[in-house]
Design an enzyme around this catalytic site. Structure first.
Site, PDB file in Angstrom:
ATOM      1  N   ASP A  63       0.860  -1.192   0.000  1.00  0.00           N
ATOM      2  CA  ASP A  63       0.000   0.000   0.000  1.00  0.00           C
ATOM      3  C   ASP A  63       0.894   1.239   0.000  1.00  0.00           C
ATOM      4  O   ASP A  63       0.674   2.175   0.774  1.00  0.00           O
ATOM      5  CB  ASP A  63      -0.924  -0.006   1.220  1.00  0.00           C
ATOM      6  CG  ASP A  63      -2.074   0.991   1.094  1.00  0.00           C
ATOM      7  OD1 ASP A  63      -2.478   1.296  -0.044  1.00  0.00           O
ATOM      8  OD2 ASP A  63      -2.565   1.471   2.137  1.00  0.00           O
ATOM      9  N   LEU A  64       1.868   1.239  -0.879  1.00  0.00           N
ATOM     10  CA  LEU A  64       2.860   2.314  -0.911  1.00  0.00           C
ATOM     11  C   LEU A  64       2.299   3.490  -1.704  1.00  0.00           C
ATOM     12  O   LEU A  64       2.174   3.422  -2.921  1.00  0.00           O
ATOM     13  CB  LEU A  64       4.164   1.811  -1.539  1.00  0.00           C
ATOM     14  CG  LEU A  64       5.353   2.760  -1.417  1.00  0.00           C
ATOM     15  CD1 LEU A  64       5.817   2.879   0.038  1.00  0.00           C
ATOM     16  CD2 LEU A  64       6.514   2.278  -2.286  1.00  0.00           C
TER      17      LEU A  64
END
Length: 308
Positions: A197-198
């Site tokens: 979830d960068l």
């Protein structure tokens, strides 16, 4: 203690277990703080976990993160942070998963990467790409059973199609295309430890390193998946054409920066965008407000560039 957004989200995701956790949260906070010799400060904005500033006995700043012990998120975040070992991500200082507690390095000054968007979007994309290279250099733990295999996310498409078919908020053909494409990409790709979830809100300005990632989901799979959230963030709920217009330049820059072919960046971006709104539609029922976000707008933008 109980914040409305936190309470709503926790009850929605974890049901009765979440309600019990909320009731016991003040006691757990006190117990963990006493056991780990922490002075508790102010909480951050709360969504699905209780996250607060703390100070350790030696005066060092840290972050205490508490969550539902039966949930998967902290149980995959901890091994991901351990694998990263502080390279490109905050350090895991201590963990007690039975109590749903993580003690983390505090990134200071902590400004979010989103502050660079849109006035210097190329600089923000360069920061994210550099972090990606550092994170993906971490060796995959053996066995990697405490991390989630990326291929399991494709089941989200299957659940959507089984429940909604042609009557959901997302077109069936869009979801089916993403499902098949994700499985193809996973089968033909590498396997690295992924943040999962960068994006611009999960990258903070630091002192030990210029920028540090927080809140990893803890996956193992093809590095191209990491590119998707960078295309529909920040503020995915805001369907702003100006933000969508940044995507083609991001695709080209990311392809060059992380040495992934442009067509693969486009494919993974399409998959991740559709999957994001598939997740948003999990509790949708006919008559509800549309759950679709800017991710769907970007998926449609990328669709013509997919291989035939």
């Amino acid at each position: 203690m109980e914040q409305s957004a936190l309470a709503r989200n926790v009850r929605q995701v974890w049901g009765r277990a979440g309600t019990r956790w909320l009731a016991g949260l003040p006691a757990v906070l006190d117990e963990v703080a006493a056991d780990w010799d922490l002075t508790v400060g102010e909480p951050f904005d709360l969504s699905f976990h209780y996250v607060t500033e703390v100070t350790r006995a030696d005066g060092a700043p840290a972050v205490l993160k508490l969550g539902v012990p039966s949930g998967d998120s902290l149980r995959t975040e901890a091994p991901a942070l351990a694998a990263f070992g502080g390279r490109g991500a905050v350090r895991l200082l201590r963990a007690d998963l039975d109590r749903g507690a993580l003690l983390l390095e505090r990134a200071t000054p902590g400004d979010r990467l989103r502050d660079l968007v849109p006035h210097d979007d190329a600089a923000a994309t360069a920061v994210a790409a550099e972090l990606m290279r550092r994170l993906h250099a971490a060796p995959v733990p053996e066995p990697p059973d405490r991390l989630t295999d990326l291929t399991s996310h494709a089941l989200g498409f299957d659940r959507y199609l089984a429940e909604h078919g042609d009557r959901g908020p997302l077109p069936r053909d869009l979801v089916a295309r993403a499902a098949g494409l994700m499985r193809e990409l996973c089968a033909s790709g590498e396997r690295v430890v992924l943040h999962g979830d960068l994006h611009h809100d999960n990258i903070l300005r630091g002192t030990r390193e210029p920028w540090l990632a927080i809140d990893p989901h803890g996956l193992v799979g093809d590095p191209g998946y990491e590119l998707g959230p960078l295309l529909y963030n920040p503020e995915p709920d805001v369907r702003d054409p100006a933000l969508t217009a940044l995507v083609p330049a991001r695709v080209e820059q990311l392809a060059d920066a992380v040495a992934v072919p442009v067509e693969r960046v486009v494919a993974w971006g399409f998959v991740a965008c559709v999957l994001s709104d598939v997740w948003n539609a999990e509790d949708w029922r006919p008559g509800d407000r549309s759950p679709l976000s800017r991710a769907t707008d970007i998926a449609r933008l990328l669709l013509p560039r997919l291989p035939a």
